[in-house]
Design a protein around this motif. Structure first.
Motif, PDB file in Angstrom:
ATOM      1  N   UNK A 313       6.338  37.979  23.330  1.00  0.00           N
ATOM      2  CA  UNK A 313       5.486  36.863  23.664  1.00  0.00           C
ATOM      3  C   UNK A 313       6.221  35.624  23.592  1.00  0.00           C
ATOM      4  N   UNK A 314       7.319  35.462  22.663  1.00  0.00           N
ATOM      5  CA  UNK A 314       7.575  34.015  22.428  1.00  0.00           C
ATOM      6  C   UNK A 314       8.726  33.746  23.674  1.00  0.00           C
ATOM      7  N   UNK A 315       9.391  34.777  24.095  1.00  0.00           N
ATOM      8  CA  UNK A 315      10.336  34.687  25.366  1.00  0.00           C
ATOM      9  C   UNK A 315       9.530  34.301  26.525  1.00  0.00           C
ATOM     10  N   UNK A 316       8.319  34.984  26.753  1.00  0.00           N
ATOM     11  CA  UNK A 316       7.480  34.605  27.793  1.00  0.00           C
ATOM     12  C   UNK A 316       7.123  33.082  27.828  1.00  0.00           C
ATOM     13  N   UNK A 317       6.745  32.688  26.610  1.00  0.00           N
ATOM     14  CA  UNK A 317       6.100  31.230  26.227  1.00  0.00           C
ATOM     15  C   UNK A 317       7.425  30.160  26.275  1.00  0.00           C
ATOM     16  N   UNK A 318       8.635  30.732  26.252  1.00  0.00           N
ATOM     17  CA  UNK A 318       9.699  29.888  26.167  1.00  0.00           C
ATOM     18  C   UNK A 318      10.415  29.883  27.552  1.00  0.00           C
ATOM     19  N   UNK A 319       9.773  30.603  28.763  1.00  0.00           N
ATOM     20  CA  UNK A 319      10.485  30.574  29.955  1.00  0.00           C
ATOM     21  C   UNK A 319      11.839  31.196  30.024  1.00  0.00           C
ATOM     22  N   UNK A 320      11.751  32.339  29.280  1.00  0.00           N
ATOM     23  CA  UNK A 320      13.174  32.981  28.872  1.00  0.00           C
ATOM     24  C   UNK A 320      12.889  34.608  29.465  1.00  0.00           C
ATOM     25  N   UNK A 321      13.761  35.450  28.949  1.00  0.00           N
ATOM     26  CA  UNK A 321      13.749  36.710  29.185  1.00  0.00           C
ATOM     27  C   UNK A 321      13.709  37.500  27.905  1.00  0.00           C
ATOM     28  N   UNK A 322      13.081  38.909  27.724  1.00  0.00           N
ATOM     29  CA  UNK A 322      13.039  39.608  26.734  1.00  0.00           C
ATOM     30  C   UNK A 322      13.940  40.876  26.914  1.00  0.00           C
ATOM     31  N   UNK A 323      14.763  40.970  25.947  1.00  0.00           N
ATOM     32  CA  UNK A 323      15.775  42.210  26.085  1.00  0.00           C
ATOM     33  C   UNK A 323      15.755  42.749  24.797  1.00  0.00           C
ATOM     34  N   UNK A 324      15.698  44.282  24.822  1.00  0.00           N
ATOM     35  CA  UNK A 324      16.211  44.922  23.629  1.00  0.00           C
ATOM     36  C   UNK A 324      17.472  45.711  23.751  1.00  0.00           C
ATOM     37  N   UNK A 325      18.073  45.514  22.947  1.00  0.00           N
ATOM     38  CA  UNK A 325      19.424  45.720  22.689  1.00  0.00           C
ATOM     39  C   UNK A 325      19.685  47.002  21.656  1.00  0.00           C
TER      40      UNK A 325
END
Length: 530
Positions: A313-325
C-alpha cells in the motif's frame, strides 16, 4: 480477520487444549481416560513442534475479496487503476516452495498475471504506450467470453535513462537478522549498484532504533565505496521506520535531480514496531511526499513477521513499485533484467474505464484488481491518483463477460427486468485509458472499441494463453470459485503450451509452481484441493 491469522489462532488454541488435557490426573486403567499424562505431553509437543512456525506467524495481508459479478443493465461502467506490482507472485512462490498453501489474501490475481513480460506490439505513434484487446472463449464458464486488455509501454535503453538519484533505505533492525533478510538485501543492492552509471548517485540510510546516514550522495562511478558501505551493514535493534522514511525524503530532496529519476528504495520486512506503524498514517505521509517529485518503491524480504499489507500500500501511495525478493534470481529480475521499467516512468496516473454494451453483454466481472477499483467519476478527475507504468512494462487486465441471451451467474429478476437495449450490435465494449505524461498535471485520453466475436481457446495467441494460465492458477490458489470445471491438469496444459521464448526461465518456473500446487511434481499431494 485475514485467514492466515485464523489459522494461527486455531493452532494456538489446539496446543493450549492439548496442554490442558495433560494437566489433569487420569488413571491409566480407567476406561474414561482419553490419554495418559505422558501421551498428553507427546501430543502437545507434536502440535507445538509441527506448527511452531505457523503459531509464531504474524504476517499481515490486506483483505482481498473476489470482484463481484455486475449486471450491465445496472452497472455498465467499470473503472480501475492499473497495477504493475509483482510482489504477490514471488511471495506465493515462497509459500509453495516451502510446502505451504498461501493465504487467500496473499494471492492478488493481477500481480500474478503481470509478473510476466508480454510481447504486445510497441506503440507506433508518439504515445507512451499502446493498447491491444483480444476476445476468446472462456474456459471457466461455458457461455462466457474473456476480453483481454493489454498495454505495452515504449521501451528505453538503460544508457538513455535520465540521471538517477536513488536513496537506499535499509531496515537493519534485529528482525532482519536472518539469511533471507539482510544478507539477501545486501545481495540485492549489490546487483543494483553494478547497474549504476557515473551520472547516477546513491544515498544509503539505515534504520533500527534510530536512523543513520551511512553514505551521503555518491556517484555511480564510485562503486567500491557504495559496495563497501553495503557490505558493512549489520542487524540489531528495534524498528522505527516512520522516522527513517522522513529522513530518506529529506536526503532525496537535497540531491534532487530535475527531470531525473528521484526514488527511494525501501528494503524491509515491514515490521515497524517503534514510532508510527499504522498503514493508513504511513500512506498519508507518503502520498503527501510524492508531490515533491520523489517516488517510493518497496522491496519486501523474509517471512514469519512479514507485513505485506503495508509494503504494497505505501508503494502504491508513493507512485512506486512493490516487489517481494525471495531469492537472488528475483533480485536480478527486478533490478537488472527489468531495471528500466522498475525505475523509469513513462506514464503516470493510468486509469482504465470500460463501458459494456447492454445490447451485446449481459454480465461481467473484472478478474483481480480488487484494491485498484475506482469510482466512475474518478476517471476524468485528474486529482485522483492511479498507477504508473514504467519503460517497457506490459500490463494485462481480463474481463469475463456473459453475452446477451446466454446463461450467466446472476438469477433473473422477477420485477426488475432489463430494459430493451439500444446500441451497436457490433461491439462488446468501449475501452478508455487516461494517463499523464511525467510531470504534467493534465491527462490525455486513448479509446477504442472491443468488437463482437471471439476466438476458440485453441486459437488464442501465446500472450493471451499465458495470461489465462496465470489467472487460472491464481484463482485456483484463492479457492477456484470462478474456475468452473477447469482442473489443475488443464492449467498445467495451458502453461505447457507457452514454454517457448523463455530467456529468463520465468515460464518454466511457473509450470513447476503449477505442478507443485497441483501435486503433479512429485510432492505427496496437492497443496490446494480442487
Amino acid at each position: 480477520m485475514p485467514r492466515f491469522f485464523l489459522k494461527t489462532v486455531s493452532i494456538l488454541t489446539l496446543a493450549t487444549l492439548a496442554a490442558c488435557s495433560g494437566s489433569h490426573e487420569h488413571s491409566s486403567s480407567s476406561p474414561d481416560s482419553l490419554q495418559s499424562p505422558h501421551n498428553a505431553a507427546l501430543s502437545t509437543a507434536a502440535v507445538t513442534e509441527e506448527n511452531l512456525s505457523l503459531a509464531e506467524n504474524t504476517e499481515r495481508y490486506q483483505d482481498q475479496p473476489d470482484q463481484p459479478v455486475k449486471s450491465v443493465a445496472q452497472e455498465p461502467v467499470s473503472t480501475f487503476s492499473i497495477d504493475v506490482d509483482t510482489g504477490s507472485y514471488a511471495n506465493v512462490r515462497r509459500f509453495l516452495t516451502s510446502g505451504q498453501q498461501p493465504p487467500k489474501d496473499a494471492v492478488r490475481i493481477e500481480e500474478i498475471v503481470n509478473y510476466f513480460p508480454y510481447n504486445y506490439p510497441l506503440p507506433t505513434d508518439n504515445r507512451p504506450f499502446a493498447v491491444h484487446t483480444e476476445t476468446i472463449d472462456s474456459p471457466w464458464q461455458p457461455e462466457a467470453k474473456l476480453i483481454k486488455i493489454g498495454i505495452q509501454a515504449q521501451d528505453t535503453a538503460k544508457k538513455d535513462l535520465p540521471p538517477a538519484n536513488l536513496v537506499f533505505l535499509v531496515d537493519v533492525s534485529s528482525s532482519m537478522d536472518e539469511e533471507n533478510k539482510l544478507p539477501l538485501v545486501q545481495k540485492t543492492l549489490r546487483i543494483l549498484t553494478q547497474q549504476l552509471r557515473p551520472q547516477d548517485k546513491v544515498t544509503l540510510i539505515t534504520y533500527a532504533s534510530g536512523e543513520d546516514l551511512v553514505l551521503p550522495p555518491t556517484s555511480g562511478a564510485d562503486k567500491e565505496t557504495i559496495l563497501s558501505a553495503i557490505d558493512k551493514l549489520r542487524a540489531g535493534g528495534a524498528t522505527d521506520g516512520e522516522s527513517a522514511l522522513q529522513m530518506a525524503y529529506e536526503q532525496a530532496q537535497k540531491a534532487f535531480v530535475p527531470n531525473g529519476i528521484n526514488r527511494i528504495l525501501l528494503a524491509t520486512d515491514g515490521d515497524f514496531n517503534v514510532g508510527v506503524s499504522d498503514t493508513e498514517t504511513l500512506k498519508s505521509m507518503v502520498a503527501e511526499k510524492r508531490k515533491s517529485g520523489v517516488s517510493l518503491s518497496t522491496l519486501g524480504f523474509g517471512m514469519g513477521n512479514y507485513n505485506e499489507d503495508m509494503m504494497e500500500q505505501i508503494a502504491d501511495a508513493g507512485d512506486g513499485n512493490y516487489s517481494y525478493i525471495d531469492n537472488e534470481k528475483e533480485a536480478k529480475k527486478v533490478l537488472q533484467q527489468q531495471l528500466t521499467s522498475t525505475l523509469a516512468t513513462v506514464a503516470q496516473d493510468v486509469k482504465i474505464q470500460v463501458e459494456f454494451n447492454p445490447a451485446t453483454v449481459k454480465e461481467y466481472r473484472l478478474v483481480g484488481y480488487t484494491n485498484r477499483t475506482l469510482r466512475n467519476e474518478d476517471f476524468n478527475n485528474d486529482k485522483v491518483d492511479a498507477g504508473d507504468i514504467g519503460a517497457g512494462h506490459s500490463v494485462t487486465a481480463l474481463y469475463e463477460i456473459i453475452p446477451q441471451g446466454k446463461q450467466g451467474w446472476l438469477e433473473e429478476s422477477r420485477y426488475q427486468k432489463a430494459p430493451t437495449a439500444k446500441g451497436s450490435k457490433n461491439e462488446y465494449a468501449f475501452v478508455k485509458v487516461r494517463y499523464k505524461l511525467p510531470g504534467q498535471k493534465d491527462s490525455q485520453l486513448m479509446q477504442q472499441a472491443v468488437p463482437v466475436g471471439s476466438k476458440p481457446l485453441d486459437q488464442a495467441d501465446k500472450d493471451t494463453l499465458l495470461a489465462l494460465a496465470a489467472a487460472s492458477y491464481a484463482q485456483a490458489l484463492r479457492g477456484g470459485e470462478y474456475n468452473g470445471k477447469l482442473s489443475w491438469r488443464d492449467i498445467e496444459n495451458m502453461a505447457q503450451k507457452v514454454q517457448d521464448d523463455d530467456p529468463f526461465g520465468l515460464k518454466s518456473e511457473f509450470l513447476q509452481l503449477v505442478r507443485t500446487a497441483a501435486g503433479h511434481g512429485g510432492t505427496s499431494g496437492p497443496l490446494v484441493k480442487e
